[in-house]
Design an enzyme around this catalytic site. Structure first.
Site, PDB file in Angstrom:
ATOM      1  N   HIS A  50     -10.590  -3.313  -1.156  1.00  0.00           N
ATOM      2  CA  HIS A  50     -11.370  -2.447  -0.244  1.00  0.00           C
ATOM      3  C   HIS A  50     -12.413  -1.755  -0.919  1.00  0.00           C
ATOM      4  O   HIS A  50     -12.303  -0.939  -1.865  1.00  0.00           O
ATOM      5  CB  HIS A  50     -10.627  -1.713   0.925  1.00  0.00           C
ATOM      6  N   TYR A  69       0.085 -10.161   0.272  1.00  0.00           N
ATOM      7  CA  TYR A  69       1.084  -9.724   1.109  1.00  0.00           C
ATOM      8  C   TYR A  69       0.881 -10.502   2.585  1.00  0.00           C
ATOM      9  O   TYR A  69       0.077 -10.957   2.809  1.00  0.00           O
ATOM     10  CB  TYR A  69       0.929  -8.195   1.226  1.00  0.00           C
ATOM     11  N   HIS A  71      -6.750  -8.433  -2.890  1.00  0.00           N
ATOM     12  CA  HIS A  71      -8.154  -8.009  -2.450  1.00  0.00           C
ATOM     13  C   HIS A  71      -8.262  -6.278  -2.675  1.00  0.00           C
ATOM     14  O   HIS A  71      -7.203  -6.019  -2.580  1.00  0.00           O
ATOM     15  CB  HIS A  71      -8.530  -8.382  -0.933  1.00  0.00           C
ATOM     16  N   TYR A 103       0.696  -1.064  -0.109  1.00  0.00           N
ATOM     17  CA  TYR A 103      -0.064   0.076  -0.068  1.00  0.00           C
ATOM     18  C   TYR A 103       0.952   1.341  -0.119  1.00  0.00           C
ATOM     19  O   TYR A 103       1.987   1.251   0.651  1.00  0.00           O
ATOM     20  CB  TYR A 103      -0.783   0.120   1.412  1.00  0.00           C
ATOM     21  N   ARG A 120      -2.071 -12.718   3.148  1.00  0.00           N
ATOM     22  CA  ARG A 120      -3.618 -12.022   2.878  1.00  0.00           C
ATOM     23  C   ARG A 120      -3.723 -12.232   1.352  1.00  0.00           C
ATOM     24  O   ARG A 120      -2.786 -12.067   0.505  1.00  0.00           O
ATOM     25  CB  ARG A 120      -3.985 -10.361   3.102  1.00  0.00           C
TER      26      ARG A 120
END
Length: 241
Positions: free
Chosen positions: A161, A146, A159, A107, A156
């Site tokens: 959000h 990640y 995905h 991110y 994870r």
């Protein structure tokens, strides 16, 4: 004149227990007393809702909306679907906000220190509105998986959000979509807090080859139900994952 119609009560069985030991941090955040259901009032039925400011034409294109000297690196995808209320009616003109990791699984956030490189042409944020029939779409890069500090080091699945505001306060939804065929979905500690396989399937975007963009992008379909018995599962972390 606002039509005050009571919403269908939330089905608590559709959601996982608030305290799930496999997902470590829930033990610190979960309530330790039985939840109370409050009667719906004009506040829950009519507002407040967030404003729908004018969108920029590039807001729904995460491949180009942060670009400086090129386009974002990674697998180009288009996500589309339909937003519905608890009775299956389309929800028009609803604001959807999007945030995600880049193709390497990192991110653009000061607290993300994963070793994957940042992409100078990818910000990872965007937004779009549903049309008059509740349809939406946005273009982006497929995010990478990640690791995270749960049980030592879990992973994870890829995905995205999503945050939706709906037309009333009780239609507020923050959730995540996963991608069909990802082997990490069944291994994810957060996903595995959900007991009903149908609820997990509702969080999985389906590959839509009929609408793929030739020599450009794969397409995934992800329909969203804001609340009620078939509601799309609500993300259970206030800051996302």
């Amino acid at each position: 004149m606002i039509e005050l119609v009571e919403f269908i009560r939330r089905d608590r069985a559709w959601h996982p227990p608030a305290d799930t030991p496999r997902y470590n941090s829930t033990s610190l955040r979960a309530p330790h007393r039985k939840l109370l259901s409050l009667p719906q009032s004009i506040g829950e039925l009519s507002g407040p809702v967030f404003g729908h400011d004018k969108l920029d034409p590039l807001d729904a294109d995460l491949i180009r909306n942060y670009a400086s000297d090129g386009e974002a690196i990674g697998e180009r995808i288009l996500v589309h679907g339909k937003v519905m209320d608890e009775t299956g009616r389309p929800v028009p003109h609803t604001l959807i906000e999007i945030w995600q990791a880049n193709a390497g699984g990192r991110y653009r956030h000061v607290r993300d220190n994963y070793m994957a490189a940042l992409d100078r042409n990818f910000g990872g944020c965007g937004r779009c509105l549903t049309d008059a029939e509740g349809h939406y779409s946005f273009r982006t890069i497929k995010p990478g998986p990640y690791p995270w500090r749960n049980n030592g080091s879990d992973w994870r699945p890829a995905h995205i959000h999503l945050s939706l505001f709906g037309h009333a306060f009780v239609q507020r939804l923050v959730t995540q979509l996963y991608f069909e065929g990802d082997p990490l979905i069944q291994r994810c500690a957060i996903v595995n807090t959900i007991r009903d396989p149908a609820a997990i399937d509702q969080l999985t975007a389906k590959l839509d080859m009929d609408n793929m963009v030739p020599f450009d992008s794969l397409v995934y379909r992800f329909d969203i139900v804001l609340r009620g018995r078939q509601a799309t599962y609500f993300e259970n972390r206030p800051e996302g994952s």
